[in-house]
Structures are given as C-alpha cells and as structure tokens.
Design a protein around this motif. Sequence first.
Motif, PDB file in Angstrom:
ATOM      1  N   LYS A  90     -36.340  23.521   3.094  1.00  0.00           N
ATOM      2  CA  LYS A  90     -36.276  23.108   4.348  1.00  0.00           C
ATOM      3  C   LYS A  90     -35.727  24.121   5.197  1.00  0.00           C
ATOM      4  O   LYS A  90     -35.090  24.987   4.614  1.00  0.00           O
ATOM      5  CB  LYS A  90     -35.618  21.758   4.829  1.00  0.00           C
ATOM      6  CG  LYS A  90     -36.038  20.475   3.979  1.00  0.00           C
ATOM      7  CD  LYS A  90     -35.452  19.210   4.422  1.00  0.00           C
ATOM      8  CE  LYS A  90     -35.519  18.297   3.251  1.00  0.00           C
ATOM      9  NZ  LYS A  90     -34.854  17.257   3.717  1.00  0.00           N
ATOM     10  N   ASP A 129     -31.883  22.057   1.402  1.00  0.00           N
ATOM     11  CA  ASP A 129     -32.020  21.316   2.590  1.00  0.00           C
ATOM     12  C   ASP A 129     -31.127  21.900   3.534  1.00  0.00           C
ATOM     13  O   ASP A 129     -31.820  22.761   4.503  1.00  0.00           O
ATOM     14  CB  ASP A 129     -31.661  19.846   2.400  1.00  0.00           C
ATOM     15  CG  ASP A 129     -31.917  18.900   3.521  1.00  0.00           C
ATOM     16  OD1 ASP A 129     -31.724  19.379   4.520  1.00  0.00           O
ATOM     17  OD2 ASP A 129     -32.020  17.709   3.413  1.00  0.00           O
ATOM     18  N   GLN A 134     -37.703  20.351   8.721  1.00  0.00           N
ATOM     19  CA  GLN A 134     -35.992  19.696   8.583  1.00  0.00           C
ATOM     20  C   GLN A 134     -36.230  18.042   8.707  1.00  0.00           C
ATOM     21  O   GLN A 134     -35.232  17.407   8.235  1.00  0.00           O
ATOM     22  CB  GLN A 134     -35.116  20.326   9.424  1.00  0.00           C
ATOM     23  CG  GLN A 134     -33.632  20.211   9.355  1.00  0.00           C
ATOM     24  CD  GLN A 134     -33.712  21.390   8.021  1.00  0.00           C
ATOM     25  OE1 GLN A 134     -34.065  22.344   7.908  1.00  0.00           O
ATOM     26  NE2 GLN A 134     -32.721  20.992   7.180  1.00  0.00           N
ATOM     27  N   TRP A 155     -38.069  13.727   4.637  1.00  0.00           N
ATOM     28  CA  TRP A 155     -37.265  13.557   3.398  1.00  0.00           C
ATOM     29  C   TRP A 155     -38.254  13.807   2.200  1.00  0.00           C
ATOM     30  O   TRP A 155     -39.251  13.377   2.304  1.00  0.00           O
ATOM     31  CB  TRP A 155     -36.852  11.997   3.457  1.00  0.00           C
ATOM     32  CG  TRP A 155     -35.666  12.053   2.213  1.00  0.00           C
ATOM     33  CD1 TRP A 155     -36.056  11.254   1.224  1.00  0.00           C
ATOM     34  CD2 TRP A 155     -34.543  12.484   2.258  1.00  0.00           C
ATOM     35  NE1 TRP A 155     -34.937  11.271   0.369  1.00  0.00           N
ATOM     36  CE2 TRP A 155     -33.950  12.057   1.003  1.00  0.00           C
ATOM     37  CE3 TRP A 155     -33.556  13.188   3.128  1.00  0.00           C
ATOM     38  CZ2 TRP A 155     -32.569  12.257   0.654  1.00  0.00           C
ATOM     39  CZ3 TRP A 155     -32.213  13.626   2.729  1.00  0.00           C
ATOM     40  CH2 TRP A 155     -31.885  13.163   1.427  1.00  0.00           C
TER      41      TRP A 155
END
Length: 165
Positions: free
Chosen positions: A125, A102, A141, A144
């Motif tokens: 991401k 992430d 980004q 989720w």
Amino acid sequence: MSLPEKAFPVSWDQFHRDARALAWRLAGLNQNFHAIVCITRGGLVPAAIISRELNIRLIETVCIASYHDYVNQGEMNLLKGITPELSKDGGAGVLVVDDLTDTGKTASEVRAMLPKAHFACVYAKPSGVPMIDTFVTEVSQDTWIYFPWDMGFTYQEPIAKGAKG
Ligand SMILES: O=P(O)(O)OC[C@H]1O[C@H](OP(=O)(O)OP(=O)(O)O)[C@H](O)[C@@H]1O
Ligand code: HPA
Ligand SMILES: [Mg+2]
C-alpha cells in the motif's frame, strides 16, 4: 478503525502466481542472496515459494506482530529477533520477505535491525512503499487484502445488492 472501503481477495492460486512473480523480479537483480529472513507469520508463505524458486536454503525468522484485532494496528510486539550471524554486517546479502506492507511500520522496524538487507513483499500500500525495495502489486491505502489462509467459503452478496468487491 473500521474495515477499509475496498476488498482485495486473494486465492491460493493468485498468491502463488504473485509470489512467483516476486521471485522472478528478485532473480533479475542478480544479487545472490545467501539467506532469507521472513517476517512471521505472513511472510512464511511467500518465503517458502521464493526460497524454492531462488534455491535459498538458509531461512531465518523475525517474529513480530502489531495487528492485534484484525484491522487495528497496536504497538509492535517483537517476539523473536534475528540471529547475530545474519545481522552482523547490517544484513548485507540478506533478503527480507513479508506478505505485504501497509503503513510500513513493520518493515521499518525490521530495517532498523538489517539496514543493508533487501526488502521484498508481494503486495504494497502507498504508505509502505518507501520501506520496500521490491514488490509486485500496489493496492490503494483504503483496500484490505484478504489472504487465503485467513478465509473460508461464504455466501457473497450480488453486486447490485451492495457487494463490496
Ligand atoms: O505495514 P504495516 O502496517 O506494519 O503492516 C504489515 C504487517 O501486518 C501484517 O502482520 P501482522 O502484524 O498482522 O502479523 P501476522 O503476520 O502474524 O498476521 C502483515 O503480515 C505485515 O507483516
Ligand atoms: O490489508 C491487509 N490484509 C491483511 N493483513 C493486513 N495487515 C495489515 N494490512 C493488512
Ligand atoms: Mg506480518
């Protein structure tokens, strides 16, 4: 931080397919990895699939967590490091596996322990992409990713009533 804008729910079937696609990519590198280091807990599931597909039977864990309350990242908590047997050459020939990157902080922490290892994850991401050598699917980004091991069946609001996706 509140929940990111977009939702990317992943079923067990989809995760299995995507983890297998990652294994195909890794097989194409012809690198003959002799061990997997999986980043727990999320990396345990793709590591099981990849170890089966690539016939890698030496599996080590690095136990690290930073998301302490669901979406909010706190400080890195290293609960267990990597055996010197695998880290002695900087991790040459070792495959590091995680479910996703992430911010890239987790991968960067493990890279400092195994600078010569190959880093792979299923989803990425943009902020984490520079930390990863091989991945399958990039999501934005502000998305989720919902993994099947975190989910249960619940009612879904219709799109016309404001469902998120
Ligand atoms: O790129 P980053 O922003 O560092 O985030 C990615 C990491 O976050 C999640 O792990 P988490 O710390 O939630 O622990 P878990 O695997 O035990 O769920 C995920 O499994 C990755 O390891
Ligand atoms: O998008 C995500 N989904 C699940 N766990 C995570 N940990 C960091 N980012 C994520
Ligand atoms: Mg994790």
